[in-house]
Scaffold this active site. Structure first.
Site, short mmCIF file in Angstrom:
data_model
loop_
_atom_site.label_atom_id
_atom_site.label_comp_id
_atom_site.label_asym_id
_atom_site.label_seq_id
_atom_site.Cartn_x
_atom_site.Cartn_y
_atom_site.Cartn_z
N ARG A 14 14.09 42.51 4.35
CA ARG A 14 14.13 43.25 3.09
C ARG A 14 12.92 44.17 3.06
O ARG A 14 12.06 44.12 3.95
CB ARG A 14 14.23 42.32 1.85
N GLY A 15 12.86 44.99 2.00
CA GLY A 15 11.87 46.05 1.97
C GLY A 15 12.52 47.30 2.56
O GLY A 15 13.10 47.24 3.66
N ALA A 16 12.42 48.41 1.84
CA ALA A 16 13.22 49.59 2.19
C ALA A 16 13.05 50.04 3.65
O ALA A 16 14.06 50.20 4.36
CB ALA A 16 12.89 50.73 1.22
N ARG A 67 23.47 47.01 1.04
CA ARG A 67 22.69 47.08 -0.21
C ARG A 67 22.68 48.54 -0.67
O ARG A 67 22.61 49.44 0.17
CB ARG A 67 21.25 46.58 -0.02
N GLN A 87 9.09 37.57 -4.12
CA GLN A 87 8.53 38.24 -2.93
C GLN A 87 7.01 38.31 -3.00
O GLN A 87 6.34 38.29 -1.97
CB GLN A 87 9.11 39.66 -2.80
N ASN A 122 11.95 50.87 -7.71
CA ASN A 122 11.29 49.80 -6.96
C ASN A 122 11.70 48.48 -7.59
O ASN A 122 12.44 48.43 -8.59
CB ASN A 122 9.76 50.01 -6.98
N LYS A 123 11.21 47.41 -7.02
CA LYS A 123 11.58 46.05 -7.45
C LYS A 123 11.50 45.92 -8.98
O LYS A 123 10.55 46.40 -9.60
CB LYS A 123 10.65 45.05 -6.76
N ASP A 143 11.83 52.13 -3.30
CA ASP A 143 13.09 52.06 -2.56
C ASP A 143 13.82 53.40 -2.52
O ASP A 143 14.63 53.65 -1.63
CB ASP A 143 14.01 51.00 -3.15
O1 MRU Z 1 14.71 43.37 -2.84
P1 MRU Z 1 13.63 43.73 -1.86
O2 MRU Z 1 12.72 42.60 -1.53
O3 MRU Z 1 14.19 44.43 -0.64
O4 MRU Z 1 12.75 44.83 -2.64
C1 MRU Z 1 11.68 45.41 -1.96
C2 MRU Z 1 10.89 46.33 -2.80
O5 MRU Z 1 11.20 46.59 -3.93
C3 MRU Z 1 9.72 47.00 -2.14
O6 MRU Z 1 8.70 47.24 -3.07
C4 MRU Z 1 10.17 48.35 -1.55
O7 MRU Z 1 11.30 48.19 -0.75
C5 MRU Z 1 9.10 48.98 -0.74
S1 MRU Z 1 8.75 48.10 0.76
C6 MRU Z 1 7.57 48.97 1.60
#
Ligand code: MRU
Length: 370
Positions: free
Chosen positions: A71-73, A114, A221, A272-273, A262
């Site tokens: 996970r993470g963009a 996703r 996270q 973002n999250k 994201d």
């Molecule tokens: O649902 P996730 O854990 O994939 O969400 C991740 C985030 O929101 C991060 O802040 C974002 O992807 C940036 S990662 C460098």
């Protein structure tokens, strides 16, 4: 795509300390060129267990992205690029035309994993474009070319993280507290991260920073991954519940907030999250600078306004039964958006690998990443 496919013909497990010392990255391609396997750290099990999944099919990559094993963009984008290679392996013996079709099919399937992180679609489009431009290669050559592209996406992400770290570190205070939300480090990217790279670089420069890490409900996270990464790097970190951020700011413990993204639109609205918007509002109320750190691959200039960004909604059980334990009455109605959008007006600056966008205006966004 069948999201219940068997991801793990075999899992490599290890004690946290042994394996984490060897490798804390999100993923790694291993093996004989395009015939290789994607080794992926299963982030759903951290910090308690370190398990490496050998992924051999695009279906397994799809499942890993959807279930947040990766996970993470930026990391999602890299994983998807390797997923295209895995999905094309069976076609390596056919002709170029049928492999071209397979690339499109596999990429279209992975695109369903996703919806919010634009890095996923950016990486898949890049893989499709590369294939389309190589009509004269044999299928065996084409799949090697696809692997090369996936590796380039990974390597470029690592470089972008390093540059973001340098630009971001300069913005952080020489001493004091820096609040962050979710996880934006080595687990979320191919390098040191985005927002976390800035913190890591600031620490390396000698800045006396304590990180306040929001735990990041509902999937934690911040607690499970950010606290883990920072502790391994011996960077001071204090874990707080999301609901404590305002009070921690009010007490003067936080001098800056920095988060990842994201998807960022042309006017600078940043998805973002979930919980990030609240942090931005609180930062504004307390006169604290609020930064977003993201590579150019996270910008979506086809969208002007944040209201256009598709926001993923996830299963109610993530809130009613976090980590498998019942927290809420059976049948309770739940709303579980995985992301929110922070409007440009609340963002002091966006740190990219090309420099810092500030003030955050459409003109400045297009000027930097257009
Ligand atoms: O649902 P996730 O854990 O994939 O969400 C991740 C985030 O929101 C991060 O802040 C974002 O992807 C940036 S990662 C460098």
């Amino acid at each position: 795509m069948n999201s219940t496919s068997n991801v793990t013909e075999s899992r490599m497990t290890g004690s946290m300390t042994n394996m984490a010392q060897q490798w804390v990255g999100a993923l790694r391609w291993e093996g004989d060129g395009a015939k290789g396997v994607l080794h992926l750290l299963d982030q759903t099990l951290l910090p308690g267990r370190v398990e490496i999944l050998p992924l051999k099919t695009a279906a397994a990559v799809f499942e890993a992205i959807r279930k947040l094993r990766v996970r993470g963009a930026p990391a999602i984008g890299v994983a998807a690029a390797y997923g295209v290679v895995l999905g094309c392996q069976p076609g390596a013996k056919g002709d170029n035309t049928s492999l071209q079709k397979q690339v499109i099919e596999v990429a279209n399937l992975l695109a369903e994993s996703r919806p919010t992180a634009v890095n996923l679609f950016w990486a898949l489009d890049r893989m499709k474009r590369v294939a389309a431009g190589e009509q004269r290669l044999t299928s065996a050559e084409l799949i090697e070319r696809l692997l090369h592209e996936a590796q380039a996406i990974e390597a470029e992400d690592r470089q972008m993280c390093a540059a973001i770290g340098r630009y971001g570190a300069a913005l952080l205070p020489d001493q004091g507290g820096v609040l962050t939300h979710c996880n934006t480090g080595g687990l979320a990217t191919a390098g040191d991260g985005t927002a976390l790279a800035a913190i890591i670089a600031a620490h390396a420069m000698g800045k006396a920073i304590t990180v306040y890490a929001d735990e990041t409900r509902p999937l934690l996270q911040g607690a499970r991954l950010t606290a883990w990464e920072l502790m391994q790097r011996k960077i001071p970190v204090t874990l707080i519940c999301d609901s404590m951020a305002g009070w921690v700011m009010k007490q003067g413990r936080v001098q800056a907030a920095i988060v990842g993204a994201d998807r960022i639109t042309a006017r600078g609205d940043a998805a973002n999250k979930i919980g990030t918007y609240s942090v931005a509002v609180l930062a504004k109320a307390h006169g604290i600078p609020f930064y977003v750190a993201a590579p150019s691959s996270t910008f979506d200039l086809t969208m002007l306004d944040g209201t256009e960004i598709p926001i993923e909604e996830r299963a109610a059980e993530e809130i009613t039964h976090p980590l498998g334990t019942q927290f809420a009455p059976v049948g309770c109605h739940v709303f579980n958006p995985a992301f929110d959008v922070t409007p440009a007006e609340l963002i002091t600056g966006i740190v990219t690998e090309r420099g810092v966008i500030s003030p955050v205006t459409e003109e400045n966004v297009r000027g930097m990443v257009g």
